[in-house]
Structure formats: C-alpha cells, structure tokens
Design a protein around this motif. Structure first.
Motif, PDB file in Angstrom:
ATOM      1  N   GLU A  27      38.627  30.249  54.920  1.00  0.00           N
ATOM      2  CA  GLU A  27      37.875  31.304  54.349  1.00  0.00           C
ATOM      3  C   GLU A  27      38.765  32.760  53.903  1.00  0.00           C
ATOM      4  O   GLU A  27      38.198  33.384  52.989  1.00  0.00           O
ATOM      5  N   ASN A  28      39.808  32.849  54.667  1.00  0.00           N
ATOM      6  CA  ASN A  28      40.555  33.942  54.303  1.00  0.00           C
ATOM      7  C   ASN A  28      41.733  33.706  53.273  1.00  0.00           C
ATOM      8  O   ASN A  28      42.327  34.725  52.726  1.00  0.00           O
ATOM      9  N   TRP A  29      42.125  32.452  52.783  1.00  0.00           N
ATOM     10  CA  TRP A  29      43.084  32.410  51.801  1.00  0.00           C
ATOM     11  C   TRP A  29      42.672  32.728  50.545  1.00  0.00           C
ATOM     12  O   TRP A  29      41.387  33.053  50.104  1.00  0.00           O
ATOM     13  N   HIS A  30      43.826  33.347  49.972  1.00  0.00           N
ATOM     14  CA  HIS A  30      43.506  34.299  48.579  1.00  0.00           C
ATOM     15  C   HIS A  30      43.221  33.323  47.583  1.00  0.00           C
ATOM     16  O   HIS A  30      43.941  32.195  47.219  1.00  0.00           O
ATOM     17  N   LYS A  31      42.163  33.648  46.911  1.00  0.00           N
ATOM     18  CA  LYS A  31      41.526  32.619  45.785  1.00  0.00           C
ATOM     19  C   LYS A  31      42.656  32.429  44.602  1.00  0.00           C
ATOM     20  O   LYS A  31      42.712  31.370  44.034  1.00  0.00           O
ATOM     21  N   GLY A  32      43.387  33.488  44.453  1.00  0.00           N
ATOM     22  CA  GLY A  32      44.158  33.498  43.242  1.00  0.00           C
ATOM     23  C   GLY A  32      45.552  32.650  43.441  1.00  0.00           C
ATOM     24  O   GLY A  32      46.113  32.187  42.356  1.00  0.00           O
ATOM     25  N   TYR A  46      37.158  36.612  40.897  1.00  0.00           N
ATOM     26  CA  TYR A  46      36.767  36.454  42.491  1.00  0.00           C
ATOM     27  C   TYR A  46      35.081  36.858  42.304  1.00  0.00           C
ATOM     28  O   TYR A  46      34.291  36.269  43.116  1.00  0.00           O
ATOM     29  N   LEU A  47      34.914  37.661  41.484  1.00  0.00           N
ATOM     30  CA  LEU A  47      33.291  38.056  41.273  1.00  0.00           C
ATOM     31  C   LEU A  47      32.592  37.148  40.259  1.00  0.00           C
ATOM     32  O   LEU A  47      31.373  36.844  40.515  1.00  0.00           O
ATOM     33  N   GLU A  48      33.327  36.454  39.355  1.00  0.00           N
ATOM     34  CA  GLU A  48      32.477  35.744  38.259  1.00  0.00           C
ATOM     35  C   GLU A  48      32.974  34.092  38.365  1.00  0.00           C
ATOM     36  O   GLU A  48      32.213  33.352  38.260  1.00  0.00           O
ATOM     37  N   GLY A  49      34.210  33.987  38.687  1.00  0.00           N
ATOM     38  CA  GLY A  49      34.832  32.723  38.674  1.00  0.00           C
ATOM     39  C   GLY A  49      35.206  31.996  37.549  1.00  0.00           C
ATOM     40  O   GLY A  49      35.193  32.845  36.385  1.00  0.00           O
ATOM     41  N   THR A 107      38.687  27.844  49.638  1.00  0.00           N
ATOM     42  CA  THR A 107      38.563  29.110  50.323  1.00  0.00           C
ATOM     43  C   THR A 107      37.249  29.633  50.026  1.00  0.00           C
ATOM     44  O   THR A 107      36.442  29.007  49.059  1.00  0.00           O
ATOM     45  N   LYS A 108      36.906  30.861  50.566  1.00  0.00           N
ATOM     46  CA  LYS A 108      35.430  31.454  50.314  1.00  0.00           C
ATOM     47  C   LYS A 108      35.673  32.078  49.117  1.00  0.00           C
ATOM     48  O   LYS A 108      36.494  32.773  48.902  1.00  0.00           O
ATOM     49  N   SER A 109      34.359  31.965  48.371  1.00  0.00           N
ATOM     50  CA  SER A 109      34.152  32.741  47.134  1.00  0.00           C
ATOM     51  C   SER A 109      32.730  33.094  47.086  1.00  0.00           C
ATOM     52  O   SER A 109      31.961  32.427  46.769  1.00  0.00           O
ATOM     53  N   GLY A 110      32.567  34.438  47.659  1.00  0.00           N
ATOM     54  CA  GLY A 110      31.403  34.792  47.668  1.00  0.00           C
ATOM     55  C   GLY A 110      30.410  34.083  48.682  1.00  0.00           C
ATOM     56  O   GLY A 110      30.969  33.895  49.777  1.00  0.00           O
TER      57      GLY A 110
END
Length: 569
Positions: A352-357, A115-118, A378-381
C-alpha cells in the motif's frame, strides 16, 4: 534464453530484390523478411515522404470533429483539451492545444491527477469544465471507454470529441465524434497510430480547411515522434513516416521544451532509442512524481530560458523517480522470494505504500527478472491500482478481460495495461489471473526469446552494410534493429566487466582463429554474468546488432551484444 533464428525467406524474392536494388544478399534478405519485395515498396521504406500520409478525412467521424471545433471557434466557446498524464497523453494535449492557440485564445488544457483522479476522463475534470464555462472537451489518448463520463458531461451541456487509439468496448461513448482507428466501423487505412498520432490527424484535417499544407504542420512532429517512441507502437506505415520526420525536427529545430531536455546530451544526432531513454522518461517523470501539467507547461513553452527552468524541475523529478523505482523494485523482489512465488505463471505483488507513479516501471523490471505476465499493485484512495506488463506474444489485456468481473475498471494494450479493484477482491483476483494465464499461455513464452534475423560472418560487416543498415531507421516494433548471430567468436584478451556491480560486458572480438580481420569493439549491457564464458579466448556464439559508438565526437563501429552462448550451445 531461446535463440530463434528466422527461417530464410523465399530465395527467388531475395534474388529479384537484390538485382533490382543493386544491394547484397544480406540487405535483400532483411527487406523481404520485413515484407518489402518490390522496388516501389523499397523506395517507400528507404525514402518515405510526408505525401505518404493518409487523408485524415478517411477516419470515421473526422468531418464531425472538425465541424464541431469550427463551430466552437465561430461561437467563441471555451475549449478544454484533456489528456492522460503519460508521454502520449501530454504530447497530444500539447500538440492540439498549441495548434488551436495559434489563432484562437479560448483554449485551456487539463491533465488528470494520477493519484486523485486516476487514468483517463474523470468526473472531476468534467466538473472543472462546467465550473469554468467549457462547452467542448477534446479528449486525447483516452475516452474510448468513458461511456458514463460522456453521458455525465452531456447532462451538463458539454460536448465531447474523443481522439483515442485504445481498443473500444462493446458500446462507444455518445460523443459528437469518436476518432479511433481501432473502431470496427472505421476503415482508416492504418490503425496503429498512438494517441498523439490521432491528435495529429485532427490538426491535419483542421489545417486543410484553413488552406494549410502538411509542410505547415512539420514543427509539431517532434511531439508526435516522442509519443510514437514512448508508446512502443509499431514502427510501420504512418508511424514510421511521422517518426522519421519528427526525429529530423528533434535534431534540427525542436520546440524549446524538447531542446531544453536534450541540450546536455553529448550526441550530435538523436535516434528513436535516445528519445525512448532520454526524452520520454523525463516527460513521464512529471506525471509520475508531481503532475502531468508540468510536462504540458514544458512542451508548450516557447521561451527557451523558461523552458530550461521547467526542464530542470523535471530533471529533479526524474532523479526522484529513479530512486523510487530502484527501492520499490528491491522491495518487490524481496516480497516474491519471501512468499516463494518464483515458480508461478504470473508475478503479482502489492504494497500500500508503493508510489503509484512508478509501479509501471517496477512491473517492467520484474518482467525482465522473472519473465512472467506481471501486475504491481498499490493503494489508490479506497481502492487498489495496478500496472500490468507482459511477455512477448502474450496478450495481458485479454487475460485481464477474462477475469474482469473482479475488477472495477481496466484498459490498455496487449503488452501493458492498468486497472483498479476493491481491496477485498485482491486475493481472489490474484488467483484468477494466475489461473487464466496458466490455462492460456504457451509455457515456451515464459522463457525469454531473442529473435535473430540471420547468421553472418564478421567479414560481411562492411562500411556499405553499416551505411545501409542506418537507413532502416527509425527502429521499433515490426521494424526492429536487425539482429545477427556469428559463431566461433572469441575475445582477443581485452574482455572486462563494467558497472558498479560488474553488470555489463566489454569485449574486443574476432571470428575464427585464422582470421586476418581486425577486431571489433563490442558492448553487452546486462551481460556481465557471461564473463567466464568469454575469458581465455574461448570460442562462443554471439547475437548482436551492428551499431556505432559516439564518444568525444568520434564515431566508431561497435557491436551491441544481445546474447552469448557456448559455441556448440
């Protein structure tokens, strides 16, 4: 669904192989279909050995990679083993780090935060290396496109060795060594290794310089087999050898981390399919829900009790992942229907609220439903991130490349990819992707296809056939489980649906009304909707694989049904 019955291979080749191997025509046909036409090729297929593995030094830059690692060890440098957060990345990091640590202690691991680095090599990871005195980074399952990152590290006096299997860009990173069999200037004989497979070639080369044989490296093959299964790479050549011997390790003496994951499975012998559906999702769940570090901790832990504790945490992550996957898939399907997008050539959704994982899993679910090249965003940063999945025979990577001017970055394979873009570019990219796919895809590819190896009768399914078919394992791309079809099949009156929503189909089938053969049990996962077609002893055609069902330590023949249609359909 389109039923694609393979054309019969050359009769003379089948007959010659049948005679030299003393097998029946069905087996000889299946082998020729797989490009196996001689006794020697058949011997390699049925009796692969570790001696079939290629010399690791045939890989471009292998000598440079080994030399740099040996220099780092001689000079007591700190080595950082860096890898992606998926199964291929975490198994590769576990493999290389645990191998190096057998006789050198200045080794640490780094998995980027999803989530923080991709995805891939991150500037944050390089800063971590600098802050902690690492002068060599070994990047696994990533890095082939990290030109800017490697240059950034070089400015800080940090060297890179890249071990990747993804397609390179126009320019290679300026690393000490770039190990990637897909490099155009690399003449390595096999270019379908996964990232962990490339990592294994590295330790094979390091081991040779220490006087180790391939037998000394067998304990690491449980990791390699897990990565091969999870990354869906071709089950041919070296991959098949590594997977076969890796499966033997998983079933006989796996590392404590894998043992802890599978000890509650009520099967004596796990197959590659079991690894795909039991082991891989759990390893993946760590990076999807919490952090990929948890997977590396599990896979490098040598105390079984501690490994069981880690495995329990990961089991809880996996349960959470399943819940998210189900909920987001439901929301995505609703979004498609609400926007009336079922008729498009692509499926592209965003929340934007979907879990990136779990967006990669959701993309797979949507592809199964609508059978279109699919992107889930989804939103990532401050950007949007997406996972892509494709349909059979369509290269989604090429489609993304054609509209890459709208993207910040992208990478991946023919059937799966990842990307990021600026939020303001979402709508224009969505339309560009739709246009590219519409212009380039054969409309036939938007209808699911089942490829059938050959038509047989139930009377052909003998114990000997079943025994030899088992020796075709491990199955995977380019060596799929043989699919047969039979006509004039009917259920003997035991047909029923299974599952909370009647989604599965259980049958007891025979062929031809006059047949004296005993019936055979059959299961059709996801085929509950065909129940009306098989009721009342109606005849139908069935595509299936010959399988075995293990229940309460009893093993019985079972047909795994892949498709059903009317007898004259």
């Amino acid at each position: 669904m389109r039923w694609n019955l393979k054309s019969k291979p050359n009769k003379e080749k089948v007959q010659a192989l049948k005679e030299v191997l003393q097998v029946d025509e069905i087996i000889a046909t299946l082998l020729v279909q797989r490009g196996i036409e001689t006794f020697e090729q058949a011997k390699s297929f049925f009796r692969p050995t570790l001696n079939d593995l290629h010399d690791p030094y045939l890989m471009k830059d292998m000598d440079k990679a080994v030399s740099r690692i040996e220099t780092a060890i001689a000079n007591q440098e700190n080595i950082l083993v860096f890898g992606d957060y998926d199964v291929d990345g975490t198994t590769a990091v576990s493999l290389v780090s645990s191998y190096l640590k057998t006789d050198y202690s200045n080794v640490a691991t780094y998995i980027p935060d999803r989530y923080l680095e991709g995805y891939g090599v991150s500037f944050q990871g390089i800063d971590f290396a600098e802050d902690n005195g690492f002068t060599l980074i070994i990047a696994l399952d990533c890095g082939i496109k990290s030109v800017d990152h490697v240059a950034y590290a070089k400015e800080k006096g940090i060297d890179f060795i890249i071990c990747d299997h993804h397609r390179p860009g126009a320019v290679l990173p300026d690393a000490v060594a770039v190990l990637d069999p897909k490099r155009e200037d690399c003449t390595y004989p096999y270019d379908e290794l996964c990232g962990c497979g490339v990592g294994f070639k590295l330790i094979q080369a390091l081991g040779r310089n220490k006087g180790q044989t391939i037998e000394d490296l067998v304990p690491y093959l449980d990791l390699v087999a897990t990565a091969i299964a999870a990354d869906i790479v071709p089950m041919t050549g070296e991959n098949r050898v590594l997977a076969k011997f890796g499966l033997e390790v998983i079933n006989s003496n796996p590392r404590p981390g894998i043992k802890a994951l599978v000890q509650n499975v009520k099967k004596k012998t796990l197959t590659i399919t079991d690894v795909v559906f039991i082991v891989a999702p759990r390893i993946n769940a760590a990076g999807r829900i919490k952090h990929g570090d948890y997977a590396v901790q599990l896979l490098t832990e040598f105390d079984l009790k501690q490994a069981e504790t880690f495995a329990q945490e990961i089991e809880e992550n996996n349960a959470e992942r399943r819940g998210l996957d189900k909920q987001i898939t439901k929301e995505a399907l609703h979004q498609i229907k609400e926007n009336q997008e079922e008729t498009r050539f692509t499926t592209v959704v965003y929340d934007e609220n979907w879990h990136k994982g779990v967006i990669g899993i959701v993309a797979s679910r949507l592809t199964e439903t609508y059978y279109r090249p699919t992107l889930v965003f989804t939103k990532s940063g401050d950007k949007l991130a997406a996972s892509a999945r494709s349909v059979q025979d369509f290269d989604v990577y090429q489609a993304l490349e054609a509209c890459s001017h709208h993207l910040e970055q992208f990478g991946g394979h023919m059937y799966a990819a990842g990307m990021t873009l600026k939020e303001e570019n979402y709508s224009v990219f969505k339309q560009a992707f739709e246009d590219v796919v519409k212009d380039t895809i054969n409309p036939e590819l938007l209808i699911p296809e089942i490829t059938i190896d050959m038509e047989i009768d139930f009377s052909d399914i003998t114990p000997k056939l079943v025994r030899i078919l088992k020796e075709f394992e491990p199955f995977g791309p380019q060596n799929m489980h043989p699919v047969f079809m039979s006509a004039s099949v009917f259920d003997t009156g035991f047909a029923k649906t299974l599952g909370s929503e009647g989604e599965h189909l259980k049958l007891y089938v025979k062929q031809f009304e006059t047949s004296q053969e005993a019936g055979i049990g059959a299961i059709g996962f996801g085929l509950g909707k065909y129940f009306p077609l098989v009721q009342g002893k109606k005849e139908f055609q069935m595509a299936y694989v010959v399988d075995e069902n293990e229940w309460n330590n009893q093993v019985s023949l079972q047909l795994n049904v892949r498709a059903i249609k009317e007898n004259n359909g």
